[in-house]
Design a protein around this motif. Sequence first.
Motif, PDB file in Angstrom:
ATOM      1  N   LEU A  68       4.827   4.663   3.998  1.00 43.16           N
ATOM      2  CA  LEU A  68       4.418   5.318   2.750  1.00 43.16           C
ATOM      3  C   LEU A  68       4.635   6.829   2.773  1.00 43.16           C
ATOM      4  N   ILE A  69       4.402   7.448   3.934  1.00 42.73           N
ATOM      5  CA  ILE A  69       4.421   8.914   3.983  1.00 42.73           C
ATOM      6  C   ILE A  69       5.865   9.401   4.136  1.00 42.73           C
ATOM      7  N   ALA A  70       6.356  10.063   3.107  1.00 39.38           N
ATOM      8  CA  ALA A  70       7.732  10.595   3.146  1.00 39.38           C
ATOM      9  C   ALA A  70       7.688  12.066   3.549  1.00 39.38           C
ATOM     10  N   ARG A  71       8.868  12.593   3.840  1.00 37.82           N
ATOM     11  CA  ARG A  71       8.984  13.962   4.361  1.00 37.82           C
ATOM     12  C   ARG A  71       8.346  15.037   3.499  1.00 37.82           C
ATOM     13  N   ASN A  72       8.323  14.799   2.172  1.00 36.03           N
ATOM     14  CA  ASN A  72       7.789  15.838   1.274  1.00 36.03           C
ATOM     15  C   ASN A  72       6.317  15.608   0.926  1.00 36.03           C
ATOM     16  N   ASP A  73       5.679  14.620   1.550  1.00 40.98           N
ATOM     17  CA  ASP A  73       4.282  14.320   1.195  1.00 40.98           C
ATOM     18  C   ASP A  73       3.291  15.250   1.879  1.00 40.98           C
ATOM     19  N   VAL A  74       2.247  15.594   1.119  1.00 42.22           N
ATOM     20  CA  VAL A  74       1.112  16.318   1.680  1.00 42.22           C
ATOM     21  C   VAL A  74      -0.044  15.309   1.743  1.00 42.22           C
ATOM     22  N   VAL A  75      -0.580  15.119   2.942  1.00 43.51           N
ATOM     23  CA  VAL A  75      -1.603  14.088   3.158  1.00 43.51           C
ATOM     24  C   VAL A  75      -2.967  14.743   3.335  1.00 43.51           C
ATOM     25  N   LEU A  76      -3.935  14.264   2.575  1.00 45.73           N
ATOM     26  CA  LEU A  76      -5.322  14.672   2.798  1.00 45.73           C
ATOM     27  C   LEU A  76      -5.951  13.617   3.695  1.00 45.73           C
ATOM     28  N   ASN A  77      -6.260  14.006   4.930  1.00 49.47           N
ATOM     29  CA  ASN A  77      -6.860  13.049   5.870  1.00 49.47           C
ATOM     30  C   ASN A  77      -8.369  13.280   5.922  1.00 49.47           C
ATOM     31  N   PRO A 171      -9.145  -4.141  -1.711  1.00 51.77           N
ATOM     32  CA  PRO A 171      -8.212  -3.075  -2.061  1.00 51.77           C
ATOM     33  C   PRO A 171      -8.191  -2.681  -3.538  1.00 51.77           C
ATOM     34  N   GLN A 172      -8.121  -3.649  -4.437  1.00 53.31           N
ATOM     35  CA  GLN A 172      -7.941  -3.268  -5.850  1.00 53.31           C
ATOM     36  C   GLN A 172      -9.178  -2.607  -6.433  1.00 53.31           C
ATOM     37  N   ASP A 173     -10.358  -3.105  -6.074  1.00 57.17           N
ATOM     38  CA  ASP A 173     -11.602  -2.472  -6.563  1.00 57.17           C
ATOM     39  C   ASP A 173     -11.681  -1.032  -6.102  1.00 57.17           C
ATOM     40  N   ALA A 174     -11.103  -0.765  -4.927  1.00 60.82           N
ATOM     41  CA  ALA A 174     -11.234   0.565  -4.328  1.00 60.82           C
ATOM     42  C   ALA A 174     -10.052   1.468  -4.685  1.00 60.82           C
ATOM     43  N   HIS A 175      -9.143   0.986  -5.505  1.00 66.51           N
ATOM     44  CA  HIS A 175      -7.918   1.730  -5.849  1.00 66.51           C
ATOM     45  C   HIS A 175      -7.106   2.064  -4.599  1.00 66.51           C
ATOM     46  N   ALA A 176      -7.145   1.191  -3.606  1.00 69.85           N
ATOM     47  CA  ALA A 176      -6.385   1.441  -2.375  1.00 69.85           C
ATOM     48  C   ALA A 176      -4.946   0.961  -2.561  1.00 69.85           C
ATOM     49  N   ASP A 177      -3.983   1.797  -2.181  1.00 62.29           N
ATOM     50  CA  ASP A 177      -2.573   1.402  -2.279  1.00 62.29           C
ATOM     51  C   ASP A 177      -2.134   0.642  -1.035  1.00 62.29           C
ATOM     52  N   ILE A 178      -2.684   1.037   0.105  1.00 68.32           N
ATOM     53  CA  ILE A 178      -2.470   0.244   1.313  1.00 68.32           C
ATOM     54  C   ILE A 178      -3.847   0.075   1.958  1.00 68.32           C
ATOM     55  N   ALA A 197      -2.752  -5.207   2.634  1.00 73.97           N
ATOM     56  CA  ALA A 197      -2.523  -5.342   1.195  1.00 73.97           C
ATOM     57  C   ALA A 197      -1.788  -4.092   0.731  1.00 73.97           C
ATOM     58  N   VAL A 198      -0.746  -4.279  -0.069  1.00 74.74           N
ATOM     59  CA  VAL A 198       0.062  -3.154  -0.541  1.00 74.74           C
ATOM     60  C   VAL A 198       0.171  -3.246  -2.062  1.00 74.74           C
ATOM     61  N   SER A 199      -0.137  -2.157  -2.759  1.00 75.88           N
ATOM     62  CA  SER A 199      -0.059  -2.183  -4.226  1.00 75.88           C
ATOM     63  C   SER A 199       1.402  -2.146  -4.666  1.00 75.88           C
ATOM     64  N   GLU A 200       1.633  -2.540  -5.920  1.00 73.36           N
ATOM     65  CA  GLU A 200       2.992  -2.549  -6.466  1.00 73.36           C
ATOM     66  C   GLU A 200       3.598  -1.144  -6.416  1.00 73.36           C
ATOM     67  N   ARG A 201       2.796  -0.153  -6.800  1.00 76.51           N
ATOM     68  CA  ARG A 201       3.370   1.208  -6.833  1.00 76.51           C
ATOM     69  C   ARG A 201       3.629   1.726  -5.415  1.00 76.51           C
TER      70      ARG A 201
END
Length: 363
Positions: A68-77, A171-178, A197-201
């Motif tokens: 999921l994490i691409a080179r241009n992503d900024v991640v809030l951990n 996952p879906q209740d929590a709006h989790a993408d992965i 679980a992986v969301s469509e987006r």
Amino acid sequence: MLTTGPVPAYPEVLAALGKPVLYDYHPAFQTYYAGVVEKLRQALRTDNNPVIMQGEAILGIEAAAAALIARNDVVLNLVSGVYGKGFASWAARYGREVVELAVPYDEIIDPQAVREALRSRPDISIVSLCHHDTPSGTLNPLHEIGAVVAGHGAYLIVDAVSSFAGMDAHPQDAHADIFITSPSKCLGSTPGLSLIAVSERAWNKIEANPDAPLGSFLSLLAWKGASEPGRPFPVTPSIAEIYALDAALDRYTREGPENVWTRHAQTASVAREGLLGLGLSLWPKQEAWCAPTATAFKVPDSISDVALRDSLLHDHGILVSLGRGETAGKILRIGHMGASAEPGFARTIVSALSGILSRPLHP
Ligand SMILES: *Cc1c(COP(=O)(O)O)cnc(C)c1O
């Protein structure tokens, strides 16, 4: 065994491990595998098929980061414990920048602080959260944080390894993408698989990420659609582990998810009440922050963590987990996961602790 994972497997899980090994290209196995994925989809309450990877849940978490994490992503951990902190190394490996929002390991993440972090850095594109950071026994407000992240539009990666199937966390209740979990915690199966679980987006983002691993053991993409009939598996699936997972999912459904969650919550509640009754302190600063799937308590000054653990094991036959990382040496952890989530077990360990700690020179 009142550990925080792996946990004692249910008897039907152990029985399933003894079934004959099927050839993975046998149509019967492929149909069977698709059925297990469907059961997992229903347990996770998602619309699309989850992915099963052949390695303990850390594999799934690292694979999620890599995909999921691409080179241009900024991640809030979000960091409230050892597992949350550990995610930063993968986020930093794949992304442009990692922003950390950390709290002491006896506290939980405040959704309002997440909102502010996202407001001050609108370029944050991915947020990662460990729901129940097991070495601390603390439970983060998954649904509230999920709603904040969804409002911002960032993708959300959730480590739900030690919460899913022990409480209402999907996952879906929590709006989790992965959303990554494991068979070897609250589902009461054996270690060896990652359930994701992986969301469509999220799939769309992964497919658009030129750096998402392909032809690698770390490849999430390689397992997308692995349950479709006639499709070859990327590598031979861990067939016996799939049998075990199937039996654990059947058991979860048969008992009823809500009943399973209640059993976990009641066990944790009995454990907390008993420990407080002995004059012991819980590790989380507030009782409301304690997870229903593990109870972490402070080891009193009169004894070391290892001596208390050993005394429980040798004198009472009860195995618990030590602290880890920052909590090492300070706490012991009682797991209430799967078959060990029985209020009677919580009463047993409380009375064992009472005996050990009431001796003049314990242990
Ligand atoms: C158990 C656990 C994992 C997986 O760790 P393994 O060492 O692969 O079993 C990941 N995250 C959390 C919060 C866990 O409790």
